[in-house]
Design an enzyme around this catalytic site. Sequence first.
Site, PDB file in Angstrom:
ATOM      1  N   HIS A 127       0.731  -1.357  -0.427  1.00  0.00           N
ATOM      2  CA  HIS A 127       0.078   0.449   0.359  1.00  0.00           C
ATOM      3  C   HIS A 127       0.666   0.469  -0.149  1.00  0.00           C
ATOM      4  O   HIS A 127       0.087   2.633   0.220  1.00  0.00           O
ATOM      5  CB  HIS A 127      -0.750  -0.184   1.250  1.00  0.00           C
ATOM      6  CG  HIS A 127      -2.010  -0.711   1.165  1.00  0.00           C
ATOM      7  ND1 HIS A 127      -2.824  -1.452   2.353  1.00  0.00           N
ATOM      8  CD2 HIS A 127      -2.198  -1.740   0.257  1.00  0.00           C
ATOM      9  CE1 HIS A 127      -3.663  -2.632   2.185  1.00  0.00           C
ATOM     10  NE2 HIS A 127      -3.599  -2.930   0.231  1.00  0.00           N
ATOM     11  N   ASN A 162      -3.015 -12.759  15.864  1.00  0.00           N
ATOM     12  CA  ASN A 162      -4.402 -11.880  15.681  1.00  0.00           C
ATOM     13  C   ASN A 162      -5.707 -12.153  17.411  1.00  0.00           C
ATOM     14  O   ASN A 162      -5.523 -13.055  17.720  1.00  0.00           O
ATOM     15  CB  ASN A 162      -5.331 -11.473  14.750  1.00  0.00           C
ATOM     16  CG  ASN A 162      -5.753 -10.127  13.954  1.00  0.00           C
ATOM     17  OD1 ASN A 162      -5.927 -10.048  16.267  1.00  0.00           O
ATOM     18  ND2 ASN A 162      -5.809 -10.335  13.533  1.00  0.00           N
ATOM     19  N   PRO A 163      -5.198 -10.830  18.178  1.00  0.00           N
ATOM     20  CA  PRO A 163      -5.994 -11.275  18.520  1.00  0.00           C
ATOM     21  C   PRO A 163      -7.379 -11.205  18.819  1.00  0.00           C
ATOM     22  O   PRO A 163      -8.038 -11.616  19.815  1.00  0.00           O
ATOM     23  CB  PRO A 163      -5.678 -10.089  19.385  1.00  0.00           C
ATOM     24  CG  PRO A 163      -4.876  -9.032  19.288  1.00  0.00           C
ATOM     25  CD  PRO A 163      -4.774  -9.396  17.871  1.00  0.00           C
TER      26      PRO A 163
HETATM   27  C1  BJW Z   1      -3.096  -6.845  16.191  1.00  0.00           C
HETATM   28  C2  BJW Z   1      -2.545  -6.493  17.660  1.00  0.00           C
HETATM   29  C3  BJW Z   1      -1.647  -6.899  17.780  1.00  0.00           C
HETATM   30  C4  BJW Z   1      -4.803  -4.898  16.876  1.00  0.00           C
HETATM   31  N1  BJW Z   1      -0.791  -7.834  17.553  1.00  0.00           N
HETATM   32  N2  BJW Z   1      -2.784  -7.585  15.926  1.00  0.00           N
HETATM   33  C5  BJW Z   1     -13.146  -7.444  -2.858  1.00  0.00           C
HETATM   34  C6  BJW Z   1     -14.144  -7.432  -2.706  1.00  0.00           C
HETATM   35  C7  BJW Z   1     -14.959  -6.336  -2.104  1.00  0.00           C
HETATM   36  C8  BJW Z   1     -13.954  -4.747  -2.491  1.00  0.00           C
HETATM   37  C9  BJW Z   1     -13.023  -4.936  -3.153  1.00  0.00           C
HETATM   38  C10 BJW Z   1     -12.831  -6.343  -3.281  1.00  0.00           C
HETATM   39  N3  BJW Z   1     -11.581  -6.243  -4.565  1.00  0.00           N
HETATM   40  C11 BJW Z   1     -10.759  -5.224  -4.101  1.00  0.00           C
HETATM   41  C12 BJW Z   1     -12.031  -3.955  -3.359  1.00  0.00           C
HETATM   42  C13 BJW Z   1     -12.272  -2.419  -3.292  1.00  0.00           C
HETATM   43  C14 BJW Z   1     -11.318  -1.904  -2.109  1.00  0.00           C
HETATM   44  C15 BJW Z   1     -11.210  -3.057  -0.168  1.00  0.00           C
HETATM   45  O1  BJW Z   1     -10.812  -3.880  -0.520  1.00  0.00           O
HETATM   46  N4  BJW Z   1     -12.483  -2.859  -0.145  1.00  0.00           N
HETATM   47  C16 BJW Z   1     -13.127  -3.180   1.076  1.00  0.00           C
HETATM   48  C17 BJW Z   1     -12.663  -2.224   2.672  1.00  0.00           C
HETATM   49  C18 BJW Z   1     -14.482  -4.205   0.988  1.00  0.00           C
HETATM   50  N5  BJW Z   1     -10.017  -2.729  -2.515  1.00  0.00           N
HETATM   51  C19 BJW Z   1      -9.128  -1.176  -3.424  1.00  0.00           C
HETATM   52  O2  BJW Z   1     -10.249  -0.011  -3.093  1.00  0.00           O
HETATM   53  C20 BJW Z   1      -7.285  -1.851  -3.492  1.00  0.00           C
HETATM   54  N6  BJW Z   1      -7.246  -1.117  -5.090  1.00  0.00           N
HETATM   55  C21 BJW Z   1      -7.865  -1.845  -5.684  1.00  0.00           C
HETATM   56  O3  BJW Z   1      -8.471  -2.948  -5.758  1.00  0.00           O
HETATM   57  O4  BJW Z   1      -7.330  -1.415  -6.993  1.00  0.00           O
HETATM   58  C22 BJW Z   1      -8.407  -1.950  -8.217  1.00  0.00           C
HETATM   59  C23 BJW Z   1      -8.023  -1.759  -8.987  1.00  0.00           C
HETATM   60  C24 BJW Z   1      -7.383  -2.104 -10.604  1.00  0.00           C
HETATM   61  C25 BJW Z   1      -7.172  -1.423 -11.224  1.00  0.00           C
HETATM   62  C26 BJW Z   1      -7.918  -0.560 -11.785  1.00  0.00           C
HETATM   63  C27 BJW Z   1      -8.229   0.864 -10.699  1.00  0.00           C
HETATM   64  C28 BJW Z   1      -8.128  -0.110  -9.780  1.00  0.00           C
HETATM   65  C29 BJW Z   1      -6.930  -0.550  -2.697  1.00  0.00           C
HETATM   66  C30 BJW Z   1      -6.434  -1.215  -1.817  1.00  0.00           C
HETATM   67  C31 BJW Z   1      -5.935   0.048  -0.556  1.00  0.00           C
HETATM   68  C32 BJW Z   1      -5.987  -0.029   0.881  1.00  0.00           C
HETATM   69  N7  BJW Z   1      -5.366   1.248   1.394  1.00  0.00           N
HETATM   70  C33 BJW Z   1      -5.556   1.709   3.075  1.00  0.00           C
HETATM   71  C34 BJW Z   1      -5.763   3.356   3.534  1.00  0.00           C
HETATM   72  C35 BJW Z   1      -4.646   3.677   3.023  1.00  0.00           C
HETATM   73  C36 BJW Z   1      -4.024   4.899   3.470  1.00  0.00           C
HETATM   74  C37 BJW Z   1      -3.043   4.900   4.776  1.00  0.00           C
HETATM   75  O5  BJW Z   1      -2.928   4.059   5.427  1.00  0.00           O
HETATM   76  O6  BJW Z   1      -2.511   5.611   4.629  1.00  0.00           O
HETATM   77  O7  BJW Z   1      -4.108   0.909   3.297  1.00  0.00           O
HETATM   78  S1  BJW Z   1      -6.805   1.087   3.374  1.00  0.00           S
HETATM   79  C38 BJW Z   1      -6.436   0.176   4.932  1.00  0.00           C
HETATM   80  O8  BJW Z   1      -6.403  -1.041   5.203  1.00  0.00           O
HETATM   81  C39 BJW Z   1      -5.057   0.613   4.886  1.00  0.00           C
HETATM   82  C40 BJW Z   1      -4.487  -0.770   5.320  1.00  0.00           C
HETATM   83  O9  BJW Z   1      -3.414  -1.304   4.768  1.00  0.00           O
HETATM   84  C41 BJW Z   1      -5.645  -1.495   4.978  1.00  0.00           C
HETATM   85  C42 BJW Z   1      -5.795  -3.228   5.590  1.00  0.00           C
HETATM   86  O10 BJW Z   1      -5.893  -3.350   7.564  1.00  0.00           O
HETATM   87  P1  BJW Z   1      -5.101  -3.553   8.011  1.00  0.00           P
HETATM   88  O11 BJW Z   1      -4.074  -3.599   8.141  1.00  0.00           O
HETATM   89  O12 BJW Z   1      -5.651  -4.525   7.850  1.00  0.00           O
HETATM   90  O13 BJW Z   1      -5.714  -2.581   9.602  1.00  0.00           O
HETATM   91  P2  BJW Z   1      -7.232  -3.002  10.602  1.00  0.00           P
HETATM   92  O14 BJW Z   1      -7.237  -1.980  10.824  1.00  0.00           O
HETATM   93  O15 BJW Z   1      -8.070  -3.445   9.375  1.00  0.00           O
HETATM   94  O16 BJW Z   1      -6.605  -4.567  10.940  1.00  0.00           O
HETATM   95  C43 BJW Z   1      -5.932  -4.291  11.702  1.00  0.00           C
HETATM   96  C44 BJW Z   1      -5.734  -6.047  12.799  1.00  0.00           C
HETATM   97  O17 BJW Z   1      -4.808  -5.686  13.402  1.00  0.00           O
HETATM   98  C45 BJW Z   1      -6.860  -6.439  13.422  1.00  0.00           C
HETATM   99  O18 BJW Z   1      -7.417  -7.767  13.193  1.00  0.00           O
HETATM  100  C46 BJW Z   1      -7.069  -6.293  14.990  1.00  0.00           C
HETATM  101  O19 BJW Z   1      -7.655  -7.722  15.659  1.00  0.00           O
HETATM  102  C47 BJW Z   1      -5.434  -6.719  15.174  1.00  0.00           C
HETATM  103  N8  BJW Z   1      -4.830  -5.687  16.102  1.00  0.00           N
HETATM  104  N9  BJW Z   1      -3.868  -5.229  17.749  1.00  0.00           N
HETATM  105  C48 BJW Z   1      -1.504  -8.129  16.404  1.00  0.00           C
HETATM  106  N10 BJW Z   1      -0.598  -6.036  18.715  1.00  0.00           N
END
Ligand code: BJW
Length: 254
Positions: A130, A225-226
């Site tokens: 990302h 993951n917790p």
């Molecule tokens: C612990 C802990 C501890 C807590 N120890 N664990 C298929 C189905 C549905 C939708 C889509 C799909 N394919 C694509 C999409 C759309 C979209 C998407 O996925 N949406 C979903 C939300 C439904 N995807 C996109 O738009 C992507 N692009 C794309 O598909 O482009 C296609 C394309 C093709 C051709 C031309 C043009 C386009 C891009 C996705 C970009 C994601 N960006 C973000 C934000 C960036 C902003 C920023 O960072 O400033 O990235 S979203 C945000 O979520 C961030 C993260 O990297 C990402 C993942 O989140 P993560 O890391 O999992 O965090 P959390 O908070 O969700 O979870 C934390 C976890 O930690 C929890 O489980 C806790 O329990 C755990 N935890 N303490 C261990 N101590």
Amino acid sequence: MTQSPGPEPGAAFLAAAGEALAAARRIVALTGAGVSAESGLATFRGPGGHWRQHRPEDLATPQAFARDPLLVWEWYAERRALAAAAQPNPAHLALARLEQARHPGDFTLVTQNVDGLHRRAGSTNPIELHGSLWIVRCTGCRRERRDESVPLAPLPPRCSACGALERPAIVWFGERLPEEALPRAFGAVDAADLMLVAGTSGLVYPAAGLIERAVARGAMTIEVNPESTPHSGAVRFALRGAAGMVLPRLIGEP
Ligand code: BJW
Ligand code: ZN
């Protein structure tokens, strides 16, 4: 499906997962925001997470940036300051040590995190799906440059070559992942006999598709993951616990 029952994985369960890790020939690790939680950085979806305070469409889409670049930059400037002040935690360090203990090419780290803490912990070549808080890209000529200054001034920054607005080189919703990053990540998953997933909700695609691919290929899979995730029922070992506690133990540290 095997899951640890309590809030922390039992010793025998953790030991079995550790044995699987030690026996693996090629490992791919996928991390998310939870791995940086113990460094004091907010996750996205959990309590206190970014998306509990802001709507993603107001900050993390190209439309939001077009509407109000200063607002978006202010959010990133704050996150750059917090990330710069944060330190890698035992989870980052354990993953760096796991890499060091392996032959080059037998360990690949794929991260969704943009904070740069894996590199600071010593991971040499993480695939940053990302993007990065520390790279800015010109919206005009597309030139990218590394900029680690905190505070970043003036806001919003402009390109010294063409004068257009610069943006964070971060993948926003609806945007394509960096060229090469996704093929490299899928290539690593296809070559791996074990996938370690830590600190991600597994909700965002295409990153979450990497987990599904490893499961479909029949690779050994360990999730740390917790909380449970949509993938917990499919992985071989779902270890409930904080990454900073579980990962060091998983790699055999006391
Ligand atoms: C612990 C802990 C501890 C807590 N120890 N664990 C298929 C189905 C549905 C939708 C889509 C799909 N394919 C694509 C999409 C759309 C979209 C998407 O996925 N949406 C979903 C939300 C439904 N995807 C996109 O738009 C992507 N692009 C794309 O598909 O482009 C296609 C394309 C093709 C051709 C031309 C043009 C386009 C891009 C996705 C970009 C994601 N960006 C973000 C934000 C960036 C902003 C920023 O960072 O400033 O990235 S979203 C945000 O979520 C961030 C993260 O990297 C990402 C993942 O989140 P993560 O890391 O999992 O965090 P959390 O908070 O969700 O979870 C934390 C976890 O930690 C929890 O489980 C806790 O329990 C755990 N935890 N303490 C261990 N101590
Ligand atoms: Zn430019």
